[in-house]
Design an enzyme around this catalytic site. Structure first.
Site, PDB file in Angstrom:
ATOM      1  N   LYS A 180       0.835  -1.207   0.000  1.00  0.00           N
ATOM      2  CA  LYS A 180       0.000   0.000   0.000  1.00  0.00           C
ATOM      3  C   LYS A 180       0.868   1.254   0.000  1.00  0.00           C
ATOM      4  O   LYS A 180       0.541   2.241  -0.666  1.00  0.00           O
ATOM      5  CB  LYS A 180      -0.932   0.007   1.210  1.00  0.00           C
ATOM      6  CG  LYS A 180      -1.860   1.232   1.282  1.00  0.00           C
ATOM      7  CD  LYS A 180      -2.779   1.335   0.068  1.00  0.00           C
ATOM      8  CE  LYS A 180      -3.601   2.625   0.058  1.00  0.00           C
ATOM      9  NZ  LYS A 180      -4.615   2.690   1.111  1.00  0.00           N
ATOM     10  N   LYS A 248      -0.772  11.943   4.823  1.00  0.00           N
ATOM     11  CA  LYS A 248      -0.438  10.970   5.860  1.00  0.00           C
ATOM     12  C   LYS A 248       0.239   9.743   5.262  1.00  0.00           C
ATOM     13  O   LYS A 248       1.227   9.223   5.804  1.00  0.00           O
ATOM     14  CB  LYS A 248      -1.710  10.590   6.616  1.00  0.00           C
ATOM     15  CG  LYS A 248      -1.551   9.514   7.682  1.00  0.00           C
ATOM     16  CD  LYS A 248      -1.838   8.111   7.181  1.00  0.00           C
ATOM     17  CE  LYS A 248      -3.251   7.937   6.688  1.00  0.00           C
ATOM     18  NZ  LYS A 248      -3.509   6.539   6.230  1.00  0.00           N
TER      19      LYS A 248
END
Length: 298
Positions: A180, A248
């Protein structure tokens, strides 16, 4: 009959993606209980007939030894709070034999530590972050990158098939989160490249929409150019994936790079653009708004 008939799923985290994911699990036949920190999304699903819990621990107790607990929250601190830290976390209510799946984007080292803590409690753990945004969540076409043992992945697979289309068992616990991070790096850098190309075209007096059309069939063509490029042209920045979340994820990838001893110069520079967007108050826009950090007049 649905593929998940008779299966109990406690689903925690009802954001832009979590709500449709929970709905898809229910549509596949699962008995789904939901919990969310803010109550409005939970009440929305309760009105649709979903069972609810007042805490992650209560949700885990409802799932029991045969059930599955899925977390879909925003970041690592939220994942820790929901899954392992404190008396209201999933760990406090988990039964030996249960399966826990973290489908948010969580730092790799925290993921591995949480897996160990669940193992000590007799529970299985899979990390399975997703890509595809709100559209993919609603359509049940998410890309799912999973980390865990072969046995635990096989247990989780029927649930993944109800929520996703491209499902890959990447490796052991934490491998899904590494994949990811790679995904989010490519997304962030490609958004920057598309934004720079469109800004250059506009300043040079050429219609960015025509540039996008010209590039679609060549090596520069991509899903980012197709979907987010159109959002840039339309100046349509209603969030499917928020700027704050993308930033983030970039920070998380840079932290992983530091842990493993590699420098990522392109991503380091890309982070500056996300920081500038947030400083300008655009943290809640769609991440395609990165073009505004490159060309403030966009």
């Amino acid at each position: 009959m649905g593929q998940l008939d008779g299966r109990k799923v406690a689903f925690i985290g009802l954001g832009l993606m979590g709500k449709p994911m929970a709905r898809n699990l229910r549509a596949a036949g699962a008995e789904v209980l939901v919990h969310n920190r803010s109550k409005a999304p939970q009440e929305e699903l309760a009105a649709e007939g979903f069972a609810t819990a007042d805490s992650p621990a209560e949700a885990a107790r409802w799932a029991g030894a045969e059930g599955t607990v899925i977390g879909m929250v925003t970041d690592t601190p939220a994942a820790r709070r929901v899954l392992v830290d404190g008396e209201t976390a999933v760990l406090a209510g988990i039964a030996s034999g249960a399966l826990v799946v973290d489908m948010g984007t969580t730092q790799v080292m925290d993921t591995r530590e949480m897996a160990e803590r669940f193992a000590e409690a007799g529970a299985a753990f899979v990390d399975a972050p997703v890509s595809g945004g709100q559209v993919g969540a609603e359509g049940g076409s998410l890309t799912i990158m999973a980390g865990g043992t072969d046995e635990n992945f096989a247990r989780a697979l029927p649930f993944f098939e109800a929520m996703g289309k491209t499902i890959t068992h990447v490796g052991d616990v934490g491998a899904g989160q590494v994949a990811k991070s790679a995904n989010q790096m490519i997304v962030a850098l490609t958004l920057g490249a598309v934004g720079e190309a469109f800004a250059l075209a506009r300043r040079a007096g050429v219609d960015p929409a025509k540039v996008r059309e010209a590039l679609q069939g060549g090596f520069a063509g991509s899903r980012i150019l197709e979907l987010h490029g159109q959002r840039m042209i339309d100046r349509s920045f209603t969030p499917g994936g928020r700027v704050s979340v993308q930033r983030k994820d970039v920070v998380q990838a840079l932290a992983l790079a530091e842990e493993v001893g590699i420098t990522l110069p392109g991503l380091s520079r890309n982070k500056d653009l996300w920081d500038a967007l947030i400083e300008a108050g655009h943290q809640d826009l769609d991440h395609s708004a990165l073009v505004k950090a490159i060309d403030p007049g966009w």
